[in-house]
Design an enzyme around this catalytic site. Sequence first.
Site, PDB file in Angstrom:
ATOM      1  N   CYS A  80       0.874  -1.170   0.000  1.00  0.00           N
ATOM      2  CA  CYS A  80       0.000   0.000   0.000  1.00  0.00           C
ATOM      3  C   CYS A  80       0.912   1.220   0.000  1.00  0.00           C
ATOM      4  O   CYS A  80       1.730   1.381   0.918  1.00  0.00           O
ATOM      5  CB  CYS A  80      -0.862  -0.037   1.261  1.00  0.00           C
ATOM      6  SG  CYS A  80      -1.876   1.426   1.508  1.00  0.00           S
ATOM      7  N   CYS A 191      -0.868   3.735  -6.397  1.00  0.00           N
ATOM      8  CA  CYS A 191      -1.769   3.180  -5.386  1.00  0.00           C
ATOM      9  C   CYS A 191      -2.024   1.747  -5.830  1.00  0.00           C
ATOM     10  O   CYS A 191      -2.304   1.506  -7.015  1.00  0.00           O
ATOM     11  CB  CYS A 191      -3.072   3.966  -5.346  1.00  0.00           C
ATOM     12  SG  CYS A 191      -4.384   3.164  -4.401  1.00  0.00           S
TER      13      CYS A 191
END
Length: 276
Positions: A80, A191
Amino acid sequence: MLGQQVAARPASIGVLDSGIGGLSVLRQLHQLLPHHSTLYLADQVHLPYGPRAEAEIITFVDGIIRFLLDEGARVIVIACNTASAAALHQARATFPDIPIVGMEPALKPAVAATRSGVVAVLSTQATAAGAPYQRLLDQYGQQVKVITCVAPQLVQIAEAQTQHTTEGRAAIQAVIEPLLQAGVDEIVLGCTHFPFLMDAVQPIAGAGVHLIDPSPAVARQTARVWPAAEALPLPVQHRYFTTGSPQQLQMHLGHLLGIAAVPDALHWDAAGALSR
Ligand code: DGL
């Protein structure tokens, strides 16, 4: 007894994300390291991480890493960008003996590859505002024009897998169109949720625009840091956990990775620890 404990908690790669995004890294890990067991934890009750304060994300990541270590993780992958931007530095300080792989937007390869001299980075708010990204901009952002595009709506679209609905396509178009008008030819998927939108983004961006997914590089880095002395337990086991809905994660595992598995439900307690 000890043997049973070891069998129940095989040495594994522990992978975390706020939701399904980290599955884009997990699929690369499964491909590159088919003999490694893995743990995947989606903190979906706290999704999205992007708009959250750094201190809050640090607390979540700390609790998740403790849980994954208890379950047998020998290496942690923060799959992440947002959690890495906020918490990687602190996590490495807290767990100095555990190799922790983090992520950052792949600006370097984008800058190296651009022909138009204009690149875009799609990310969340916390990634764009974080110190690691600012350092990357200082290092590579001088040579070309970098458009930082904060697109939290794409996280929700990826999480709900609504990219092929009319609304989903329109939202993606609204993000990508201005980048095309600015002359972008490299788009960094900053992302981990965004690789799951590629089949919707690429037709809108056109064949002349290259989308950069850093997850293969993260898998290779994980392979490099896996402790050489650590035996690989058999049989290989892949386990899944979510603080949100196990049924929903189960559906996404099937749909996105072709994996049939029933995730375990986890709960945060008031002290910031995770339990079943
Ligand atoms: N998948 C995460 C990332 O790579 C973020 C999504 C979120 O906002 O929770 O940044």
